[in-house]
Design a protein around this motif. Structure first.
Motif, PDB file in Angstrom:
ATOM      1  N   SER A  35      20.236  -3.114  12.222  1.00 15.38           N
ATOM      2  CA  SER A  35      20.267  -4.383  12.824  1.00 15.38           C
ATOM      3  C   SER A  35      20.085  -3.294  14.329  1.00 15.38           C
ATOM      4  N   ALA A  36      20.515  -2.401  14.321  1.00 14.39           N
ATOM      5  CA  ALA A  36      20.256  -1.855  15.574  1.00 14.39           C
ATOM      6  C   ALA A  36      18.535  -1.443  15.743  1.00 14.39           C
ATOM      7  N   LEU A  37      17.795  -1.102  15.387  1.00 18.33           N
ATOM      8  CA  LEU A  37      16.415  -0.805  15.157  1.00 18.33           C
ATOM      9  C   LEU A  37      16.543  -2.037  15.762  1.00 18.33           C
ATOM     10  N   ILE A  38      16.720  -3.226  15.379  1.00 19.15           N
ATOM     11  CA  ILE A  38      15.402  -4.226  16.392  1.00 19.15           C
ATOM     12  C   ILE A  38      16.158  -4.526  17.172  1.00 19.15           C
ATOM     13  N   GLU A  39      17.145  -4.561  17.610  1.00 20.66           N
ATOM     14  CA  GLU A  39      17.827  -4.700  18.834  1.00 20.66           C
ATOM     15  C   GLU A  39      17.826  -3.766  19.734  1.00 20.66           C
ATOM     16  N   LEU A  59      30.006  -2.207  -1.017  1.00 17.25           N
ATOM     17  CA  LEU A  59      29.843  -2.583   0.137  1.00 17.25           C
ATOM     18  C   LEU A  59      29.812  -2.043   1.592  1.00 17.25           C
ATOM     19  N   LYS A  60      30.482  -0.525   1.542  1.00 18.31           N
ATOM     20  CA  LYS A  60      30.044   0.682   2.596  1.00 18.31           C
ATOM     21  C   LYS A  60      28.639   0.596   2.703  1.00 18.31           C
ATOM     22  N   GLU A  61      27.841   1.695   1.553  1.00 17.59           N
ATOM     23  CA  GLU A  61      25.935   2.052   1.905  1.00 17.59           C
ATOM     24  C   GLU A  61      25.990   0.394   2.122  1.00 17.59           C
ATOM     25  N   LEU A  62      25.647  -0.787   1.553  1.00 21.07           N
ATOM     26  CA  LEU A  62      24.875  -1.729   2.110  1.00 21.07           C
ATOM     27  C   LEU A  62      24.744  -2.210   4.113  1.00 21.07           C
ATOM     28  N   ARG A  63      26.409  -2.132   4.261  1.00 16.09           N
ATOM     29  CA  ARG A  63      26.992  -2.446   5.593  1.00 16.09           C
ATOM     30  C   ARG A  63      26.371  -1.452   6.450  1.00 16.09           C
ATOM     31  N   GLY A 115      11.992 -11.241  15.570  1.00 14.48           N
ATOM     32  CA  GLY A 115      13.390 -10.255  15.824  1.00 14.48           C
ATOM     33  C   GLY A 115      14.511 -10.769  15.979  1.00 14.48           C
ATOM     34  N   ASP A 116      14.602 -10.334  17.212  1.00  6.58           N
ATOM     35  CA  ASP A 116      15.488 -11.898  17.970  1.00  6.58           C
ATOM     36  C   ASP A 116      16.292 -12.784  16.567  1.00  6.58           C
ATOM     37  N   LEU A 117      15.457 -13.116  16.081  1.00  4.15           N
ATOM     38  CA  LEU A 117      16.249 -14.448  14.820  1.00  4.15           C
ATOM     39  C   LEU A 117      16.421 -13.504  13.675  1.00  4.15           C
ATOM     40  N   LEU A 118      15.819 -12.391  13.481  1.00  2.00           N
ATOM     41  CA  LEU A 118      16.038 -12.045  11.459  1.00  2.00           C
ATOM     42  C   LEU A 118      17.432 -11.237  12.592  1.00  2.00           C
ATOM     43  N   ALA A 119      17.872 -10.500  13.886  1.00  2.00           N
ATOM     44  CA  ALA A 119      18.633  -9.827  14.375  1.00  2.00           C
ATOM     45  C   ALA A 119      20.438 -10.516  14.219  1.00  2.00           C
ATOM     46  N   LEU A 120      20.161 -12.030  14.426  1.00  2.55           N
ATOM     47  CA  LEU A 120      21.470 -12.758  14.428  1.00  2.55           C
ATOM     48  C   LEU A 120      21.724 -13.144  12.894  1.00  2.55           C
ATOM     49  N   ASP A 121      20.799 -13.059  11.705  1.00  4.46           N
ATOM     50  CA  ASP A 121      20.996 -13.141  10.376  1.00  4.46           C
ATOM     51  C   ASP A 121      21.659 -11.980   9.863  1.00  4.46           C
ATOM     52  N   ILE A 122      20.436 -10.751  10.387  1.00  3.31           N
ATOM     53  CA  ILE A 122      21.849  -9.215   9.933  1.00  3.31           C
ATOM     54  C   ILE A 122      22.880  -9.392  10.646  1.00  3.31           C
ATOM     55  N   ARG A 123      23.146  -9.943  11.880  1.00  4.14           N
ATOM     56  CA  ARG A 123      24.671  -9.549  12.112  1.00  4.14           C
ATOM     57  C   ARG A 123      25.304 -10.964  11.223  1.00  4.14           C
ATOM     58  N   ARG A 124      24.490 -11.586  11.101  1.00  3.14           N
ATOM     59  CA  ARG A 124      25.571 -12.989  10.578  1.00  3.14           C
ATOM     60  C   ARG A 124      26.202 -12.376   8.795  1.00  3.14           C
ATOM     61  N   CYS A 125      25.677 -11.659   8.167  1.00  3.37           N
ATOM     62  CA  CYS A 125      25.651 -10.834   7.047  1.00  3.37           C
ATOM     63  C   CYS A 125      26.527  -9.873   7.192  1.00  3.37           C
ATOM     64  N   LEU A 126      26.877  -8.544   8.811  1.00  7.92           N
ATOM     65  CA  LEU A 126      26.860  -8.041   8.597  1.00  7.92           C
ATOM     66  C   LEU A 126      28.908  -9.037   8.891  1.00  7.92           C
ATOM     67  N   HIS A 127      28.770  -9.464   9.657  1.00  9.78           N
ATOM     68  CA  HIS A 127      30.191 -10.133  10.343  1.00  9.78           C
ATOM     69  C   HIS A 127      30.757 -11.198   8.465  1.00  9.78           C
ATOM     70  N   GLU A 169      28.125 -16.289   1.393  1.00 13.63           N
ATOM     71  CA  GLU A 169      27.359 -16.055   2.826  1.00 13.63           C
ATOM     72  C   GLU A 169      26.618 -15.338   2.918  1.00 13.63           C
ATOM     73  N   VAL A 170      26.852 -14.085   2.188  1.00  9.84           N
ATOM     74  CA  VAL A 170      26.700 -12.863   2.517  1.00  9.84           C
ATOM     75  C   VAL A 170      25.536 -12.926   1.378  1.00  9.84           C
ATOM     76  N   TYR A 171      25.218 -13.490   0.536  1.00 10.52           N
ATOM     77  CA  TYR A 171      23.531 -13.745  -0.280  1.00 10.52           C
ATOM     78  C   TYR A 171      23.074 -14.523   0.608  1.00 10.52           C
ATOM     79  N   THR A 172      23.617 -15.625   1.136  1.00 10.34           N
ATOM     80  CA  THR A 172      23.042 -16.909   2.139  1.00 10.34           C
ATOM     81  C   THR A 172      22.144 -15.970   3.263  1.00 10.34           C
ATOM     82  N   SER A 173      22.902 -15.332   3.685  1.00 14.43           N
ATOM     83  CA  SER A 173      22.599 -14.427   4.756  1.00 14.43           C
ATOM     84  C   SER A 173      21.156 -13.208   4.549  1.00 14.43           C
ATOM     85  N   LEU A 174      21.088 -12.710   3.382  1.00 17.77           N
ATOM     86  CA  LEU A 174      20.225 -11.907   3.166  1.00 17.77           C
ATOM     87  C   LEU A 174      19.162 -12.480   2.632  1.00 17.77           C
ATOM     88  N   THR A 175      19.115 -14.012   2.275  1.00 16.52           N
ATOM     89  CA  THR A 175      17.962 -14.744   1.501  1.00 16.52           C
ATOM     90  C   THR A 175      17.277 -15.596   2.949  1.00 16.52           C
TER      91      THR A 175
END
Length: 461
Positions: free
Chosen positions: A174-178, A163-167, A423-435, A405-411
């Motif tokens: 996420s940082a670049l999109i932000e 999981l570490k590498e994916l995160r 980008g702001d909506l993409l960032a939300l989904d990525i943050r949910r995945c990271l959470h 939940e990770v799989y749903t967020s990635l989808t």
């Protein structure tokens, strides 16, 4: 990085070995006063002056009374299991001595540890992540080779590493999109969308494999329920006794002898199988008690992970067997077909009789003929060679739900990229995945979650 919280700076003590009489007992202390507490009870030498990872023999004394001759093990911070000073007192295995030593430690400034508190401190001090900490409990509870191997792989960080590498990659994107959002007026794109698509595609595939492994992980951790069903007098109880190699179930020639389900556990090739001997199933039961037993048999059959359908080769026509199998398959039950009592006839003739029915195992429960083949088929039905020494297998229900939940967020991220959402909506989904990734490893946590996880540990670990 240490997550040490306020209120965790006291010193705890607990018996680290099982309670009861034994050759030795180990009493463990952890905290910033662990050495002070034991030093006050150990007049043989000054423990503060001794190097870490050393053993010291001497008498333990409290209030002018000698408690026991002990061996004191010293592990100084940060080179210890918890990251704090740890002292372990190896004394004789008398429960009275254990009680006296622990009481002396309490009077000298320690407090009793809560379940799992030593491992919880290791987590809070950054010695383990949450998945590794949970694997400690799984390792202690392991009772088969497969469960031991899986827990040990997770303690070594096998699951965490996956999981570490994916995160880390998602955090970078996420940082670049932000960053893009900060320059929204200039219409610039820092995050390469094609790379993100590839990352999300690979991440979804990897997450799906982890989710699929949970079924196997549940088998490894909790065992496999196997319902032995069939007509009365097919030999179900004899088969149970033969597999267990003991007379557990009553066997007689009278149909309907087994009135209720009987459950026993057997270890086959490192997997626990919970064998359930059921009442014989027939259309017209002899009495009310037998009818209740048959109802329970049908219920167990529907709940079981594996169904062994046992039939008497002497009394079962192939057409009847085919109809029975079709009826079970219509209820989404796919049984292992076991032909019993082949020792009473010529085995070649029996095999020819059932030539058109696929997948039958021919055994004799009474003589033990071909039972090893049956055991191999049971293991193969469950594992299919999926357990490897270094394979990552999800065994924890909390991890499984978070991965969903990770799989749903990635989808959602993948669909967002296809639809070119902002980008702001993409960032939300990525943050949910990271959470949810963080919830698994403990990088995102709360007190209630930690209390729940560590409350399942034994005291002293």
């Amino acid at each position: 990085m240490s997550l040490h919280l306020s209120g965790w700076d006291d010193t705890i003590v607990a018996l680290a070995t099982p309670p009861g009489i034994g050759a030795l007992g180990i009493i463990r202390l952890s905290g910033n006063k662990a050495i002070d507490v034991v030093n006050a009870l150990f007049p043989s030498k000054d423990l503060h002056a001794q190097p870490s990872h050393t053993l010291h023999v001497g008498y333990l004394r409290s209030q002018e009374q000698t408690l026991d001759e002990v061996v004191v093990s010293l592990y100084k911070s940060p080179r210890s299991y918890t990251g704090e000073d740890i002292v372990e007192i190896s004394c004789h295995g008398s429960p009275f001595i254990h009680q006296q030593v622990i009481q002396a430690c309490l009077q000298t400034g320690a407090r009793l540890a809560k379940p799992g508190e030593f491992t919880q401190r290791a987590f809070l001090n950054g010695k383990l992540d949450l998945t590794q900490a949970e694997a400690v409990a799984d390792l202690i509870a392991s009772n088969t080779e497969a469960s031991h191997r899986t827990a040990l792989n997770n303690i070594r960080g096998g699951f965490s590493h996956s999981l570490k590498e994916l995160r880390e990659q998602l955090v970078r994107f996420s940082a670049l999109i932000e960053l893009e959002l900060d320059f929204s007026q200039e219409d610039v794109e820092f995050a390469d969308r094609s790379q993100l698509r590839n990352l999300v595609h690979n991440a979804r595939n990897h997450t799906q494999l982890l989710l699929q492994s949970f079924q196997l992980g549940n088998v490894i951790k909790n065992g496999v329920s196997v319902a032995i069903i069939g007509k009365p007098n097919a030999g179900k109880s004899t088969l149970l006794n033969a597999l267990l190699n003991e007379e557990r179930a009553i066997v007689s020639e009278i149909p309907g002898t087994t009135r209720d389900t009987i459950e026993e556990v057997i270890n086959i090739d490192g997997i626990l199988f919970r064998l359930i001997d059921t009442a014989g199933i027939r259309a017209h039961a002899a009495d009310v008690i037998e009818s209740v037993g048959i109802e329970r048999s049908l219920e167990k059959m529907k709940q079981a992970d594996v169904v062994l359908y046992l039939f008497d080769v002497n009394e079962t026509p192939p057409a009847e067997l085919e109809k029975t199998v079709a009826d079970m398959q219509a209820q989404a039950i796919h049984p292992l077909l076991v032909a019993n009592k082949v020792d009473l006839l010529d085995e070649a003739d029996v095999r020819q009789k059932f030539l058109h029915v696929a997948g039958i195992l021919f055994v004799s429960a009474r003589s033990g003929l071909h039972l090893e083949v049956l055991k191999e088929r049971m293991v193969d039905t469950v594992l299919h060679d999926k357990v490897k020494n270094e394979s990552v297998i999800v065994t924890n229900a909390r991890h499984y739900h978070a991965l969903q939940e990770v799989y749903t967020s990635l989808t959602d991220v993948a669909e967002g990229l296809v639809n070119n959402i902002p980008g702001d909506l993409l960032a939300l989904d990525i943050r949910r995945c990271l959470h949810y990734l963080g919830l698994i490893t403990g990088e995102v946590s709360n007190d209630d979650l930690l209390d729940y996880v560590f409350s399942k540990f034994c005291i002293g670990k």
